[in-house]
Design a protein around this motif. Structure first.
Motif, short mmCIF file in Angstrom:
data_model
loop_
_atom_site.label_atom_id
_atom_site.label_comp_id
_atom_site.label_asym_id
_atom_site.label_seq_id
_atom_site.Cartn_x
_atom_site.Cartn_y
_atom_site.Cartn_z
N ASP A 22 49.08 16.68 19.02
CA ASP A 22 48.49 15.92 20.10
C ASP A 22 49.08 14.53 20.10
O ASP A 22 49.12 13.85 19.09
N ASN A 66 47.80 4.44 22.43
CA ASN A 66 47.10 3.86 21.28
C ASN A 66 47.99 2.89 20.50
O ASN A 66 47.70 2.52 19.39
N LEU A 94 32.26 0.77 2.48
CA LEU A 94 32.09 2.23 2.42
C LEU A 94 31.07 2.69 3.45
O LEU A 94 31.25 3.72 4.10
N MET A 136 30.39 1.29 6.29
CA MET A 136 31.00 1.25 7.62
C MET A 136 31.90 2.47 7.82
O MET A 136 31.94 3.06 8.90
N ILE A 137 32.63 2.80 6.76
CA ILE A 137 33.54 3.94 6.88
C ILE A 137 32.77 5.23 7.15
O ILE A 137 33.11 6.00 8.05
N GLN A 138 31.72 5.43 6.39
CA GLN A 138 30.96 6.66 6.59
C GLN A 138 30.32 6.70 7.97
O GLN A 138 30.27 7.75 8.61
N GLU A 183 31.56 5.29 10.63
CA GLU A 183 32.64 5.60 11.58
C GLU A 183 33.00 7.08 11.55
O GLU A 183 33.27 7.68 12.58
N MET A 184 32.98 7.65 10.35
CA MET A 184 33.33 9.06 10.24
C MET A 184 32.33 9.92 11.00
O MET A 184 32.70 10.87 11.68
N LYS A 197 32.69 9.86 15.13
CA LYS A 197 33.66 10.65 15.88
C LYS A 197 33.72 12.10 15.43
O LYS A 197 34.56 12.86 15.87
N HIS A 198 32.88 12.45 14.51
CA HIS A 198 33.06 13.77 13.89
C HIS A 198 31.71 14.15 13.31
O HIS A 198 31.56 14.37 12.11
#
Lengths: 130, 130, 130, 130
Positions: C8, C13, C118, C120-122, C124-125, C128-129
DNA sequence: GTGGTCTAGACCACC
DNA sequence: GTGGTCTAGACCACG
């Protein structure tokens, strides 16, 4: 009879495959490994032997026929022409001459003097043949 | 300051134009005609000078950036990296050495002695540079 | 045989298209979806598939050839080099590791604790998912 | 009074210079190094200080004015807006969030699972901050 | 002004 | 059919 040849083909060194085939035939004739009147392997056979495309072999043969090094013998195949040996010897040294000239031009483009070039050459000669 | 360079490009000798440009820049740096920190001519300027397409110049420059020889200064141009001189010297002699070695191997395969090879070389040198 | 790949491409971006193509090939090799000796799709085919210009594909392939990941087989196409898998694995994790390290440095410069980062990362994960 | 700022600008890391200036001002405000009502250095002064183009400083200031972080004080210069501190704090974490999201997308494009990504992150955190 | 990217299309050599 | 090179021209971000 048909000559048995041992060529090595490298498909990823930039030199065209048909050119490698042609050169090695010329070299074989010049060195006496292949003599006037002998048949070279058929296109199919040679292609199979070297694991390359028949078109490629064909192109090499055609080029050598244009040069008069090989000639077709009707109904039987392709043979080394008479007088091919002398011709191949001269072709071989002419080819070398051209490549030498090419290297010299490139080295001069790199602003090396002829003296420096000669020194590099002698150094390379010693390196592989001490 | 921007260096003034004099290149000669040959569009019909098989060597890609972008490669010729790159080599000649390497040579200029190796020879001290272009020094670390100096800007090379802008892509457009060089293209105009050599009468080639800007993309072609750009490709040469990009290749040298990948090598670490050049680096872009954002919004202002492309400069010779520090430490480029040593790198270019070694690149230059390595590249020419390889080509020389290649020719020597071929010549020997044609059963020429080193003396004969040297004579051919000297004869070629005189031919184009009497 | 030629591999079937599903890429893709996102043209908006900021990441150059040729870079996206190159990365995804590296990933495919690293993940075993593309193995040493296999041919990658031809430049024209891949371009058609991704609806981008052949030159763009060509640039991606060229970059990977410079890396030693791919190599052209004269007249027949472009293949995955032997030893590419290990190289690609390391390239992939190195590239991502760098980007991760970069973000961490920036986050810490903004005086966030590792725990906050960490979280914030989780978050964000999950975003989108989910 | 005019704030004294110590920024470091890197013109060759791919991050636009104006962006670096803007970020560092935001960061200074968020951290309390620069407070509401204080003047930022004049465009010329800042440009001289950082050895960059005045246009670049100007662009950074304009961007922050558009954000409401800075505001021009007629006849005297540019000052930190009231309420800028909270805004800068949120901008800062929002920016980090975006970069985190970006890295996650790229890592997933490389066919890494979220678990693998988290492991790499924790490993990077330990690396630089054991 | 600078470089970088992308598209479109042409031509070539090779297999 | 394949890749490689080159040209022409457009658009963008940056300083």
């Amino acid at each position: 009879m048909t000559a048995q040849l041992f060529f090595d083909i490298n498909t990823s060194n930039g030199v065209p495959v048909y050119e490698q085939v042609a050169r090695q035939i010329v070299s074989a004739i010049a060195s006496g490994g292949l003599n006037a009147g002998q048949m070279v392997p058929s296109v199919r056979e040679m292609a199979k032997e070297l694991a390359i495309n028949p078109n490629t072999v064909s192109r090499a043969y055609r080029q050598l026929q244009d040069n008069g090094v090989l000639e077709t013998v009707r109904g039987s195949g392709i043979a080394v022409s008479s007088g091919a040996k002398a011709k191949c010897k001269s072709m071989r040294s002419q080819a070398i001459g051209q490549r030498i000239a090419h290297v010299i031009v490139e080295a001069r483009q790199s602003q090396l003097s002829d003296d420096e070039i000669l020194k590099m050459i002698q150094s390379e000669m010693r390196k592989k043949h001490p």
